[in-house]
Design a protein around this motif. Structure first.
Motif, PDB file in Angstrom:
ATOM      1  N   UNK A   1     -16.854   0.130  -6.513  1.00 24.86           N
ATOM      2  CA  UNK A   1     -16.435  -0.203  -8.142  1.00 24.86           C
ATOM      3  C   UNK A   1     -15.626   1.458  -8.351  1.00 24.86           C
ATOM      4  N   UNK A   2     -14.919   2.183  -7.934  1.00 25.56           N
ATOM      5  CA  UNK A   2     -14.028   3.446  -8.049  1.00 25.56           C
ATOM      6  C   UNK A   2     -12.821   2.554  -7.736  1.00 25.56           C
ATOM      7  N   UNK A   3     -12.768   1.583  -6.761  1.00 26.21           N
ATOM      8  CA  UNK A   3     -10.963   1.054  -6.707  1.00 26.21           C
ATOM      9  C   UNK A   3     -11.206   0.262  -7.543  1.00 26.21           C
ATOM     10  N   UNK A   4     -11.994  -0.196  -8.012  1.00 27.05           N
ATOM     11  CA  UNK A   4     -11.709  -0.984  -9.832  1.00 27.05           C
ATOM     12  C   UNK A   4     -11.500  -0.369 -10.232  1.00 27.05           C
ATOM     13  N   UNK A   5     -11.646   0.824 -10.910  1.00 26.92           N
ATOM     14  CA  UNK A   5     -11.519   1.456 -12.232  1.00 26.92           C
ATOM     15  C   UNK A   5     -10.552   2.037 -12.313  1.00 26.92           C
ATOM     16  N   UNK A   6      -9.990   2.501 -10.520  1.00 22.68           N
ATOM     17  CA  UNK A   6      -8.246   2.837  -9.896  1.00 22.68           C
ATOM     18  C   UNK A   6      -7.544   2.365 -10.334  1.00 22.68           C
ATOM     19  N   UNK A   7      -7.868   1.009 -10.516  1.00 24.06           N
ATOM     20  CA  UNK A   7      -6.354  -0.201 -10.444  1.00 24.06           C
ATOM     21  C   UNK A   7      -6.507  -0.204 -11.653  1.00 24.06           C
ATOM     22  N   UNK A   8      -8.258   0.310 -13.250  1.00 26.17           N
ATOM     23  CA  UNK A   8      -7.703   0.316 -14.177  1.00 26.17           C
ATOM     24  C   UNK A   8      -7.156   1.489 -14.965  1.00 26.17           C
ATOM     25  N   UNK A   9      -7.147   2.193 -13.974  1.00 25.00           N
ATOM     26  CA  UNK A   9      -6.410   3.831 -14.349  1.00 25.00           C
ATOM     27  C   UNK A   9      -5.243   3.356 -14.177  1.00 25.00           C
ATOM     28  N   UNK A  10      -4.723   3.098 -13.508  1.00 22.77           N
ATOM     29  CA  UNK A  10      -3.310   3.027 -13.124  1.00 22.77           C
ATOM     30  C   UNK A  10      -2.649   1.965 -13.992  1.00 22.77           C
ATOM     31  N   UNK A  11      -3.101   0.519 -14.469  1.00 24.62           N
ATOM     32  CA  UNK A  11      -2.542   0.332 -15.227  1.00 24.62           C
ATOM     33  C   UNK A  11      -2.209   0.717 -16.659  1.00 24.62           C
ATOM     34  N   UNK A  12      -2.906   1.177 -17.174  1.00 24.75           N
ATOM     35  CA  UNK A  12      -3.645   2.414 -18.372  1.00 24.75           C
ATOM     36  C   UNK A  12      -2.070   3.327 -18.017  1.00 24.75           C
ATOM     37  N   UNK A  13      -1.345   3.746 -17.141  1.00 22.97           N
ATOM     38  CA  UNK A  13      -0.713   4.864 -17.302  1.00 22.97           C
ATOM     39  C   UNK A  13       0.639   4.783 -16.394  1.00 22.97           C
ATOM     40  N   UNK A  14       1.539   5.271 -15.871  1.00 20.14           N
ATOM     41  CA  UNK A  14       2.479   5.722 -15.332  1.00 20.14           C
ATOM     42  C   UNK A  14       1.918   6.044 -13.979  1.00 20.14           C
ATOM     43  N   UNK A  15       1.082   6.240 -13.702  1.00 18.75           N
ATOM     44  CA  UNK A  15       0.123   7.658 -12.651  1.00 18.75           C
ATOM     45  C   UNK A  15       0.755   6.369 -11.936  1.00 18.75           C
ATOM     46  N   UNK A  16       1.258   6.838 -10.419  1.00 18.35           N
ATOM     47  CA  UNK A  16       1.671   6.135  -9.114  1.00 18.35           C
ATOM     48  C   UNK A  16       0.484   7.235  -8.004  1.00 18.35           C
ATOM     49  N   UNK A  17      -0.521   6.579  -7.020  1.00 20.84           N
ATOM     50  CA  UNK A  17      -1.355   7.050  -6.015  1.00 20.84           C
ATOM     51  C   UNK A  17       0.198   7.851  -5.221  1.00 20.84           C
ATOM     52  N   UNK A  18      -0.074   9.178  -5.192  1.00 22.39           N
ATOM     53  CA  UNK A  18       0.577   9.805  -4.383  1.00 22.39           C
ATOM     54  C   UNK A  18      -1.003  10.640  -3.352  1.00 22.39           C
ATOM     55  N   UNK A  19       0.280  11.477  -2.344  1.00 21.29           N
ATOM     56  CA  UNK A  19      -0.774  12.123  -1.261  1.00 21.29           C
ATOM     57  C   UNK A  19      -1.338  13.436  -2.539  1.00 21.29           C
ATOM     58  N   UNK A  20      -0.093  13.862  -3.226  1.00 20.46           N
ATOM     59  CA  UNK A  20      -0.974  14.847  -4.147  1.00 20.46           C
ATOM     60  C   UNK A  20      -1.736  14.914  -5.343  1.00 20.46           C
TER      61      UNK A  20
END
Length: 215
Positions: A95-114
């Motif tokens: 479910x957290x992974x699903x939330x992260x995907x939704x988060x990425x769709x709503x923003x220009x944020x890309x997952x990084x090591x930071x």
């Protein structure tokens, strides 16, 4: 927040079992396979995004999830740590992974090591509050995640606002992401060897969680 009852009878039991989402009964030990697959996906995503960001000199527009330095703990170690101490169900990570995907769709944020560590602890905590019958308070999750309670409170609120508080996950959506992770597992030719997590963190008792995320 609420409770999401995921009826495992409506899911493909073989896939659900393969991902470690179905309980095997008392005495079952080991790490749910979903943790390995999720860490693999996130690590690949971080590597890909950092290459693209470096090439395009891009910059995310939401800095609240960014640390000043890369945390001294891998994504896999961090996920294992959350699972060990937060004691949330394996389904929380899906479910957290699903939330992260939704988060990425709503923003220009890309997952990084930071930012991946902060986004992980935030998304798993939100998922645990929504689908698990029992969960800890924010202060405990903050200790597990290696950040302050005040910071985690801010991250949680920002995360929820970006998701527009859309936390409900349908059976179809849950199963679709299960299939996605299963396909990821099928692409792995050999088992992924994970770095072991230290019993003490670091050189302290399990009851004390030292900061793991540099500010």
């Amino acid at each position: 927040m609420g409770t999401l009852a995921i009826d495992t009878e409506d899911l493909d039991s073989d896939i659900y079992l393969a991902l470690g989402l179905k309980r095997l009964g008392k005495g079952a030990i080991g790490t749910p396979r979903i943790l390995t697959l999720l860490s693999s996906l996130l690590e690949k995503s971080v590597q890909k995004n950092e290459m693209q960001i470096e090439t395009a000199s891009a910059k995310d527009n939401i800095a609240i999830f960014h640390g000043l330095r890369v945390p001294p703990i891998s994504i896999r170690q961090y996920i294992d740590r959350i699972f060990k101490y937060a004691r949330c169900s394996p389904s929380c990570f899906l479910v957290a992974y699903i939330y992260l995907d939704r988060f990425g769709q709503q923003t220009d944020v890309h997952l990084t090591s930071l930012n991946v560590h902060r986004l992980l602890i935030t998304s798993v905590m939100v998922a645990a509050k929504f689908i698990d019958d029992t969960y800890f308070n924010n202060a405990y999750y903050a200790r597990v995640g290696g950040i302050s309670t005040a910071e985690l409170n801010r991250l949680e609120m920002k995360f929820l606002l970006i998701l527009d508080f859309r936390l409900q996950v349908s059976i179809n959506t849950f199963q679709r992401y299960c299939l996605q992770l299963q396909k990821e597992g099928n692409r792995v030719e050999r088992p992924i060897r994970a770095c072991g997590i230290k019993e003490s963190w670091p050189s302290k008792s399990d009851t004390q969680c030292a900061p793991t995320i540099a500010r």
